[in-house]
Write an enzyme that holds these catalytic residues in place. Structure first.
Site, mmCIF file in Angstrom:
data_model
loop_
_atom_site.group_PDB
_atom_site.id
_atom_site.type_symbol
_atom_site.label_atom_id
_atom_site.label_comp_id
_atom_site.label_asym_id
_atom_site.label_seq_id
_atom_site.Cartn_x
_atom_site.Cartn_y
_atom_site.Cartn_z
ATOM 1 N N SER A 232 -6.118 7.835 -3.045
ATOM 2 C CA SER A 232 -4.727 7.835 -2.601
ATOM 3 C C SER A 232 -4.601 8.511 -1.240
ATOM 4 O O SER A 232 -3.606 8.330 -0.540
ATOM 5 C CB SER A 232 -3.838 8.534 -3.632
ATOM 6 O OG SER A 232 -4.260 9.871 -3.775
ATOM 7 N N GLY B 167 -1.245 -4.676 -7.629
ATOM 8 C CA GLY B 167 -1.751 -4.351 -8.958
ATOM 9 C C GLY B 167 -0.894 -5.006 -10.022
ATOM 10 O O GLY B 167 -1.344 -5.868 -10.766
ATOM 11 N N ARG B 168 0.369 -4.592 -10.077
ATOM 12 C CA ARG B 168 1.274 -5.095 -11.109
ATOM 13 C C ARG B 168 1.317 -6.621 -11.142
ATOM 14 O O ARG B 168 1.269 -7.243 -12.195
ATOM 15 C CB ARG B 168 2.687 -4.548 -10.853
ATOM 16 C CG ARG B 168 3.662 -4.773 -11.981
ATOM 17 C CD ARG B 168 5.099 -4.744 -11.470
ATOM 18 N NE ARG B 168 5.449 -6.006 -10.854
ATOM 19 C CZ ARG B 168 6.206 -6.937 -11.428
ATOM 20 N NH1 ARG B 168 6.714 -6.738 -12.607
ATOM 21 N NH2 ARG B 168 6.461 -8.069 -10.788
ATOM 22 N N GLU C 183 -1.614 11.308 -11.612
ATOM 23 C CA GLU C 183 -0.842 10.736 -10.509
ATOM 24 C C GLU C 183 -0.334 9.350 -10.860
ATOM 25 O O GLU C 183 0.175 8.618 -10.013
ATOM 26 C CB GLU C 183 -1.690 10.669 -9.230
ATOM 27 C CG GLU C 183 -1.828 11.992 -8.531
ATOM 28 C CD GLU C 183 -2.423 11.877 -7.139
ATOM 29 O OE1 GLU C 183 -1.974 11.029 -6.344
ATOM 30 O OE2 GLU C 183 -3.358 12.635 -6.848
ATOM 31 N N ARG D 276 -17.249 12.965 -16.484
ATOM 32 C CA ARG D 276 -18.301 13.117 -15.475
ATOM 33 C C ARG D 276 -17.994 14.169 -14.419
ATOM 34 O O ARG D 276 -18.886 14.837 -13.922
ATOM 35 C CB ARG D 276 -18.494 11.783 -14.734
ATOM 36 C CG ARG D 276 -18.666 10.622 -15.655
ATOM 37 C CD ARG D 276 -18.959 9.400 -14.839
ATOM 38 N NE ARG D 276 -20.146 8.754 -15.339
ATOM 39 C CZ ARG D 276 -21.036 8.139 -14.592
ATOM 40 N NH1 ARG D 276 -20.892 8.097 -13.303
ATOM 41 N NH2 ARG D 276 -22.069 7.563 -15.130
ATOM 42 N N ASP E 292 -0.511 -1.748 0.637
ATOM 43 C CA ASP E 292 -0.872 -1.522 -0.770
ATOM 44 C C ASP E 292 0.166 -0.652 -1.478
ATOM 45 O O ASP E 292 0.474 0.450 -1.025
ATOM 46 C CB ASP E 292 -2.238 -0.812 -0.793
ATOM 47 C CG ASP E 292 -2.666 -0.437 -2.196
ATOM 48 O OD1 ASP E 292 -2.278 -1.134 -3.153
ATOM 49 O OD2 ASP E 292 -3.402 0.561 -2.335
ATOM 50 N N CYS F 159 2.855 4.603 -9.945
ATOM 51 C CA CYS F 159 2.453 5.778 -9.175
ATOM 52 C C CYS F 159 3.473 6.913 -9.291
ATOM 53 O O CYS F 159 4.669 6.679 -9.140
ATOM 54 C CB CYS F 159 2.324 5.343 -7.719
ATOM 55 S SG CYS F 159 1.966 6.678 -6.622
HETATM 56 P P1 IMP Z 1 1.443 -2.022 -7.568
HETATM 57 O O1 IMP Z 1 1.025 -3.300 -6.924
HETATM 58 O O2 IMP Z 1 2.829 -1.616 -7.178
HETATM 59 O O3 IMP Z 1 1.287 -2.042 -9.044
HETATM 60 O O4 IMP Z 1 0.503 -0.870 -6.991
HETATM 61 C C1 IMP Z 1 -0.898 -0.933 -7.062
HETATM 62 C C2 IMP Z 1 -1.493 0.173 -6.219
HETATM 63 O O5 IMP Z 1 -1.125 1.451 -6.720
HETATM 64 C C3 IMP Z 1 -3.006 0.221 -6.208
HETATM 65 O O6 IMP Z 1 -3.580 -0.699 -5.332
HETATM 66 C C4 IMP Z 1 -3.288 1.661 -5.798
HETATM 67 O O7 IMP Z 1 -3.239 1.851 -4.419
HETATM 68 C C5 IMP Z 1 -2.121 2.415 -6.397
HETATM 69 N N1 IMP Z 1 -2.473 3.091 -7.644
HETATM 70 C C6 IMP Z 1 -3.268 2.672 -8.659
HETATM 71 N N2 IMP Z 1 -3.289 3.570 -9.653
HETATM 72 C C7 IMP Z 1 -2.512 4.593 -9.274
HETATM 73 C C8 IMP Z 1 -2.140 5.835 -9.872
HETATM 74 O O8 IMP Z 1 -2.499 6.161 -11.004
HETATM 75 N N3 IMP Z 1 -1.321 6.633 -9.135
HETATM 76 C C9 IMP Z 1 -0.890 6.297 -7.896
HETATM 77 N N4 IMP Z 1 -1.180 5.138 -7.310
HETATM 78 C C10 IMP Z 1 -1.994 4.290 -7.983
#
Ligand code: IMP
Length: 493
Positions: free
Chosen positions: A258, A375-376, A422, A414, A352, A313
């Site tokens: 991050s 991601g989503r 987060e 690990r 991103d 996030c």
């Molecule tokens: P989304 O497309 O809005 O779901 O966001 C996906 C992005 O969130 C990923 O590519 C990461 O950069 C970020 N991300 C993934 N896991 C986490 C987390 O647990 N906390 C904060 N950001 C995350």
């Protein structure tokens, strides 16, 4: 007092709208190209382009090998997640690379097997073409489902029914798929066995794979026509992980963090450049021009931008660090252009976190991003690695952050962990097959490009006109003041 206090609020993608431009004949939907650079070239290799400006996030609930295969076929690239052992991550990479390698390592059988046994094997294997070899792997023939009738030939031996070596079209030591394709295209055969000089079987090349390739004109492939796939790294075990990923054929590495403006990423980048100079590496995430220049100076081949905006996030809530994605893209894309003017090196920016709709993708591109990571969006697809569940009569798929307790569980065995999460864990509504969803998303993006009169991503960067809109004007752009019939009737006003 803080070193600097910015009183202008940072902006999100949803606060912008695009103004249309002149649409000429060159801007019809079929002429729009969404090809865009994913990473700049390494010292040894040319830049790598996507054919649609989308990549799948390196997350346990998003990018396994099925997503890698499906997305590369459709023009994008997925990044296999790092929160697993190096061995299992490398196995996922290998699966993508071998998927339609063109050169298929075949399942061979012996000539004294019966048709009945072959029939059983066929049912479990799921395919129907089997090369027949002797104990030294020397090719004796091929048998396909057209060479026997199970009810009549059940007890016949394979050598009685197979097409013998003398009647086969065979390629000797061909390692170039283009050449193999040319031979097959000119022949009447459906399959081309490739042997070495001692007639030992190496691979099969199938005619249907050529058609497959023609049916996926956007697929992103390497020089051997194997699908392109990326893999994520952490800043702790890369010296053990990268050799396995490289051996599996990974095309692009990505540091999954991050906060990329750190000495740890600089060390990692320098180690990769020294030890694996051919493999491009994406660094990040950063949200400032300083962060961009830092990673660029340390040799990143693309830079990922965004902090705190992801749908799962909670970084902003937990740490108070972050920035609206629109402002972050704008500032880093300007830094990228200045860096290009100064050095001649164009380092692509990947937006991103928090990008959901086609219109958000368009805004991210218009603000200067070269591609968008999500991601989503991808977690909802059939090809994401999770199982469907039914919640309140709705089909859902689980979706969790890499910083959520669920993903951190793997790391905590690990490494010493941060003391807080987060990310969170939740569900997203199942959306069906990736290709169906992508075709709608891409159609919307292309339609936006048409309206803006910009036939390419580069043209969109140069000529798109964006406007910041007020909250009232956003409301005006939504459905309002009507009664919407249906089970979930809503009256908006
Ligand atoms: P989304 O497309 O809005 O779901 O966001 C996906 C992005 O969130 C990923 O590519 C990461 O950069 C970020 N991300 C993934 N896991 C986490 C987390 O647990 N906390 C904060 N950001 C995350």
């Amino acid at each position: 007092m803080a070193k600097r206090i910015i009183l202008e609020p940072s902006r999100t993608l949803a606060e912008f709208r695009l103004l249309p431009g002149y649409t000429s004949d060159d801007c019809s939907v079929e002429k729009i190209s969404l090809t865009t650079p994913l990473v700049c070239g390494t010292d040894k290799n040319a830049p790598l382009n996507l054919n649609i400006p989308l990549v799948a996030a390196a997350m346990q609930s998003v990018s396994g090998s099925d997503m890698g295969i499906a997305l590369a076929k459709n023009g994008g690239v997925a990044f296999i997640y790092v929160s697993q052992t190096p061995e299992s991550q490398a196995a996922m990479v290998r699966k993508v690379k071998q998927h339609k390698a063109g050169f298929v390592r075949p399942c061979t059988i012996r000539p004294d097997m019966t048709v009945q046994d072959l029939q059983k094997l066929r049912e479990t294997a799921g395919f129907s073409t089997f090369p027949v070899v002797d104990d030294n792997n020397v090719l004796l023939g091929i048998i396909t489902k057209n060479d026997y009738e199970p009810s009549i030939h059940a007890s016949a031996k394979i050598h009685e029914r197979m097409i013998p070596r003398s009647k086969l079209l065979v390629g000797v030591e061909i390692s170039n798929l283009k050449k193999a394709n040319e031979i097959l295209t000119e022949s009447h055969h459906g399959v081309l066995p490739i042997v070495d000089r001692e007639d030992k079987l190496l691979y099969l090349v199938f005619r249907k794979d050529i058609h497959n390739h023609l049916n996926n004109p956007l697929e992103v492939v390497d020089s051997e026509k194997r699908l392109v796939v990326g893999a994520a790294l952490n800043t702790r075990d890369y010296e053990q992980r990268i050799p396995l990923l490289a051996e599996a054929g990974v095309d692009i590495l990505l540091v999954d963090s991050s906060d990329g403006h750190t000495v740890y990423q600089a060390r990692l980048l320098n180690w990769v450049r020294k030890n694996y100079p051919k493999i491009p590496i994406i660094a990040g995430n950063i949200i400032t021009a300083d962060g961009f220049r830092f990673l660029a100076d340390n040799g990143a081949h693309a830079i990922k931008v965004g902090m705190g905006g992801g749908s799962i996030c909670i970084t902003q809530e937990q740490k108070g660090t972050g920035r609206g994605l629109a402002t972050a893209i704008l500032e880093t894309a300007q830094a990228r252009d200045e860096y290009f003017e100064k050095t001649g090196k164009y380092i692509p920016v990947i937006a991103d976190g928090g990008v959901v709709h086609a219109k958000d993708i368009c805004m991210a591109l218009a603000l200067g991003a070269d591609s968008v990571m999500m991601g989503r969006y991808f977690a909802r697809m059939e090809e994401s690695p999770t199982e469907k569940v039914v919640i309140n009569n709705r089909v859902m798929k689980p979706y969790w952050g890499e910083g959520s307790p669920r993903a951190r569980e793997w790391r905590s065995q690990r490494y010493q962990q941060d003391k807080f999460a987060e990310g969170v864990e939740g569900y997203v509504e199942y959306a069906g097959k990736l290709s169906d969803n992508l075709s709608e998303t891409i159609a919307k993006i292309k339609s936006t490009f048409c309206s803006c009169g910009t036939p390419t991503v580069a043209d969109f960067h140069k000529n798109a006109v964006l406007e910041l809109v007020s909250a009232l004007s956003i409301r005006e752009g939504q459905v309002h003041d009507i009664y919407l019939p249906g089970p979930e009737s809503v009256i908006t006003n």
